[in-house]
Design a protein around this motif. Structure first.
Motif, short mmCIF file in Angstrom:
data_model
loop_
_atom_site.label_atom_id
_atom_site.label_comp_id
_atom_site.label_asym_id
_atom_site.label_seq_id
_atom_site.Cartn_x
_atom_site.Cartn_y
_atom_site.Cartn_z
N ASP A 1 -2.39 -14.14 6.42
CA ASP A 1 -3.48 -13.17 6.55
C ASP A 1 -4.67 -13.57 5.68
OD1 ASP A 1 -2.20 -11.66 8.45
OD2 ASP A 1 -1.50 -10.12 7.04
N ARG B 1 -4.53 -1.10 5.86
CA ARG B 1 -4.30 -1.69 7.18
C ARG B 1 -5.68 -1.79 7.81
NH1 ARG B 1 -2.25 1.13 11.11
NH2 ARG B 1 -1.48 -0.66 12.22
N SER C 1 -2.67 0.87 -0.42
CA SER C 1 -2.19 0.03 0.68
C SER C 1 -3.22 0.15 1.78
CB SER C 1 -0.84 0.53 1.20
OG SER C 1 0.14 0.43 0.20
N LYS D 1 -1.74 -4.79 0.03
CA LYS D 1 -1.81 -3.83 -1.08
C LYS D 1 -2.90 -4.33 -2.00
CE LYS D 1 2.86 -2.15 -0.87
NZ LYS D 1 4.10 -1.88 -1.57
N GLN E 1 -2.16 -6.07 6.96
CA GLN E 1 -1.68 -5.11 5.96
C GLN E 1 -1.70 -5.78 4.61
OE1 GLN E 1 2.03 -3.25 6.88
NE2 GLN E 1 1.48 -2.87 8.99
N TYR F 1 -5.74 3.64 5.19
CA TYR F 1 -5.20 3.25 3.89
C TYR F 1 -4.51 4.44 3.24
CZ TYR F 1 -9.40 5.29 1.69
OH TYR F 1 -10.40 6.12 1.27
N SER G 1 -2.63 9.64 3.01
CA SER G 1 -3.18 8.65 3.94
C SER G 1 -4.62 9.00 4.25
CB SER G 1 -2.38 8.63 5.24
OG SER G 1 -1.07 8.16 4.99
#
Length: 184
Positions: free
Chosen positions: A68, A32, A30, A45, A43, A3, A9
């Motif tokens: 998703d 993943r 964000s 947010k 993915q 994330y 990151s």
């Protein structure tokens, strides 16, 4: 899971996962993640809604594809099992709801209640009156119900609190005929 928060990151583990979000630290982030080994990476947010000191925070998904979101909800349903007390049958029909702000449709029905698809579900505990047809027949079922749970922008599960004996019998016959049809 990977994330990002701002320009940074991070890699971490989300221990709690739900259809509306997951438990993780951060602010506007964000994410993943792979909800299960056999599934593809998702993915999304999100926004941190609350933080528990030295434990983490709860993230609400603010941007996630409907595909998703449905994958997550199906996975959660599979893992938690079907704990319903009454058998259910699919029912695609328009619902007349005295408190709904938009057109509503049903997804399924049982003797105990139904799921009503609406983009503006009512709060849990709300009471409402519903009218609907079973299997495109002329008979109109009427019931008073209360909202047992809701799924933001998807709909709400309602439990019938007042329903006539003939309407209840009609629902029971409908569910039995559909369940029998699907078993053959």
């Amino acid at each position: 899971m990977d994330y990002t928060a701002g320009e940074k990151s991070f890699r971490g583990v989300a221990n709690t996962l739900g259809g509306g979000g997951l438990f993780l630290t951060g602010r506007e982030i964000s994410v993943r993640f792979r909800p299960a080994k056999h599934q593809s990476v998702i993915q999304a947010k999100g926004s941190v809604r609350y933080i528990l000191a030295e434990q983490g925070g709860a993230v609400e998904f603010t941007e996630i594809s409907s595909d998703d979101r449905h994958k997550l909800l199906r996975l959660i349903h599979q893992r938690t099992g079907d704990k319903r007390l009454q058998p259910r049958a699919p029912l695609a029909t328009q619902i007349e709801c005295d408190r709904c702000m938009s057109l509503a449709f049903s997804r399924d029905v049982s003797r105990g209640g139904m799921f009503i698809e609406t983009t503006a579900p009512l709060p849990v505990g709300s009471e409402l009156n519903v009218r609907f047809n079973l299997d495109q027949k002329d008979r109109v079922i009427t019931a008073t119900a209360h909202v047992a749970y809701n799924v933001e922008k998807m709909g709400m599960g309602v439990l019938f609190t007042q329903i006539g004996a003939e309407d209840l019998s009609a629902i029971q016959e409908y569910v039995a005929s559909v369940v029998t049809l699907h078993k053959t």
